[in-house]
Design a protein around this motif. Structure first.
Motif, PDB file in Angstrom:
ATOM      1  N   UNK A   1       1.523   7.786   9.664  1.00 14.44           N
ATOM      2  CA  UNK A   1       1.006   8.044   8.322  1.00 14.44           C
ATOM      3  C   UNK A   1       1.404   6.852   7.612  1.00 14.44           C
ATOM      4  N   UNK A   2       0.413   5.963   6.695  1.00 19.13           N
ATOM      5  CA  UNK A   2       0.887   5.085   5.847  1.00 19.13           C
ATOM      6  C   UNK A   2      -0.004   5.298   4.501  1.00 19.13           C
ATOM      7  N   UNK A   3       0.634   4.860   3.342  1.00 21.44           N
ATOM      8  CA  UNK A   3       0.183   5.180   2.227  1.00 21.44           C
ATOM      9  C   UNK A   3       0.592   4.126   1.029  1.00 21.44           C
ATOM     10  N   UNK A   4      -0.150   4.045   0.038  1.00 22.00           N
ATOM     11  CA  UNK A   4       0.423   3.422  -1.094  1.00 22.00           C
ATOM     12  C   UNK A   4       0.334   4.041  -2.278  1.00 22.00           C
ATOM     13  N   UNK A   5       0.303   5.367  -2.174  1.00 17.91           N
ATOM     14  CA  UNK A   5       0.200   6.164  -3.438  1.00 17.91           C
ATOM     15  C   UNK A   5       1.134   7.276  -3.472  1.00 17.91           C
ATOM     16  N   UNK A   6       2.127   7.152  -2.364  1.00 15.33           N
ATOM     17  CA  UNK A   6       3.059   8.203  -2.400  1.00 15.33           C
ATOM     18  C   UNK A   6       4.469   7.894  -3.289  1.00 15.33           C
ATOM     19  N   UNK A   7       4.106   8.521  -4.663  1.00 16.04           N
ATOM     20  CA  UNK A   7       5.117   8.355  -5.715  1.00 16.04           C
ATOM     21  C   UNK A   7       6.228   8.917  -5.171  1.00 16.04           C
ATOM     22  N   UNK A   8       7.490   8.095  -5.398  1.00 12.20           N
ATOM     23  CA  UNK A   8       8.654   8.695  -5.142  1.00 12.20           C
ATOM     24  C   UNK A   8       9.251   7.898  -3.882  1.00 12.20           C
ATOM     25  N   UNK A   9       8.317   7.310  -3.012  1.00 10.33           N
ATOM     26  CA  UNK A   9       8.892   6.631  -1.831  1.00 10.33           C
ATOM     27  C   UNK A   9       8.910   5.300  -2.176  1.00 10.33           C
ATOM     28  N   UNK A  10       9.909   4.553  -1.754  1.00  7.53           N
ATOM     29  CA  UNK A  10      10.070   3.104  -2.023  1.00  7.53           C
ATOM     30  C   UNK A  10       9.378   2.091  -0.976  1.00  7.53           C
ATOM     31  N   UNK A  11      10.132   1.923   0.160  1.00 11.66           N
ATOM     32  CA  UNK A  11       9.613   1.240   1.023  1.00 11.66           C
ATOM     33  C   UNK A  11       8.933   2.190   2.415  1.00 11.66           C
TER      34      UNK A  11
END
Length: 385
Positions: free
Chosen positions: A249-259
């Motif tokens: 799983x890869x995402x750039x919209x996962x608010x709350x995840x940093x790296x």
């Protein structure tokens, strides 16, 4: 021992990745920074290079000038790092390899599979190193995971689960921010955004640790922000050539995840879990026993882990040290090549051009599968089928 000479293209003032490379290359004293073309603006690049301590005649205005300036020097650079925008990687890497230089290229190595195969062939024909900076594989405990898998601690590997998910592009109001916009523009980014940017790091780490290559995949790709053409989230099911099942799983919209780079490996007799944001701890669960925490820097780890641990147990390890381990590998490889000896096996772990090629084939496979409702597709480059 005489230092090797190192040069850099890109990574100029204000660059996100440039300082990490300069720290990594210089950390162990194996490389001396002697030449660079740091900026697409020639005068700014020359001036910044001199502020970093380069001689005026080796602070170049562009990569073509650097190639011509270095190729006939008796003291020319031993290794060139390419840290320019993605679309320029192929041409610069190709030209320096053809001129007989060893190259470390930032990812992605190329923009197409065909370009990737050409780089692999050129590096082989020239007998030169072409490495790709999947720098997270330099972490000490990632290498210990690989060693544990290789020596059979987990038995046969059944499943690997990789994530690289963050929330830093989740604001739709950033649609016109130039630092964000280009990543989702096919004209600049190619056929993939988030998977090509972050997903291939997770894929490389999974393949690196389990010692298997990706064969086929099925992908669900979405643009959660409607204005984006390319994906900002992807879920990928994978099958590796050793029979292991993969989930990514890869995402750039996962608010709350940093790296958000994490890896879990599950075998017949145990499981491992590691996170890049807490790189000093590796969680190990042997079948039928209690959960154990392996600490970076403690005694009785693998040679691969011991070689890449510089600070005492309990102190933080960071990304520049992981990059430094890639540079340490390359220094050992270059020195071994110079004198015709075998390199230390514990250092023979740097990512190759073949890894960059496989990643690019996976990028195109994810794009194809995502456009066809998750159809299973061959993820291997044609030259490896």
């Amino acid at each position: 021992m005489t230092k090797l000479k190192w040069g850099m293209i890109g990574g100029g003032e204000g660059s996100q990745i440039g300082p990490a490379h300069r720290l990594g290359a210089g950390l162990d004293g194996a490389f001396e920074f002697v030449a660079a073309a740091l900026d697409h603006r020639p005068e700014e690049g020359r001036a910044y290079g001199q502020r970093l301590g380069l001689a005026a005649d080796r602070a170049y205005g562009d990569w073509q000038e650097m190639l011509e300036g270095e190729r006939n020097r008796d003291d020319r650079v031993d290794l060139v790092t390419v840290a320019t925008p993605n679309a320029t990687h192929f041409e610069i890497t190709k030209r320096f390899l053809e001129a007989g230089f060893h190259v470390l290229c930032e990812k992605p190595m190329t923009m197409t599979v065909e370009e990737g195969e050409e780089i692999v062939n050129i590096a082989k024909a020239q007998g030169k190193i072409c490495a790709v900076n999947y720098g997270y594989s330099g972490y000490s405990l990632v290498r210990h995971m690989k060693a544990m898998v290789a020596r059979g601690d987990l038995g046969k590997i059944r499943l690997v689960k990789a994530e690289f998910a963050h929330g830093h592009h989740a604001d739709a109001a950033d649609a016109d921010n130039p630092r964000v916009r280009w990543r989702y523009d096919p004209a600049q980014a190619g056929v993939s955004a988030q998977f090509a940017d972050c997903g291939i790091h997770a894929l490389h780490m999974a393949s690196f640790v389990i010692g298997q290559e990706l064969e086929r995949l099925s992908a669900d790709t979405v643009s959660c922000i409607d204005s984006r053409v390319l994906e900002d989230d992807a879920m990928v099911n994978m099958r590796f050539d050793g029979g292991t099942v993969g989930r990514l799983w890869t995402s750039s919209v996962a608010i709350g995840r940093q790296h958000g780079l994490t890896l879990q490996v599950f075998g017949e007799t145990g499981g491992l879990r590691w996170s890049q944001e807490q790189p000093n701890q590796l969680y190990w669960m042997p079948l039928g026993e209690r959960l154990q925490v392996i600490e970076r820097g403690e005694g009785n780890l693998s040679p691969e882990a011991d070689r890449t641990s510089r600070v005492t147990v309990g102190h933080a390890e960071g990304m520049p040290l992981a990059f430094a381990n890639i540079y340490s590998d390359l220094a050992e490889a270059i020195r071994a090549d110079k004198v015709g000896r075998s390199m230390d096996p514990a250092a023979d772990l740097y990512p190759r051009a073949e890894d960059g090629l496989r990643s690019m084939a996976a990028v195109f496979a994810v794009a194809e599968s995502g456009a066809t409702d998750g159809a299973w597709v061959d993820a291997r480059p044609p030259m490896f089928r």
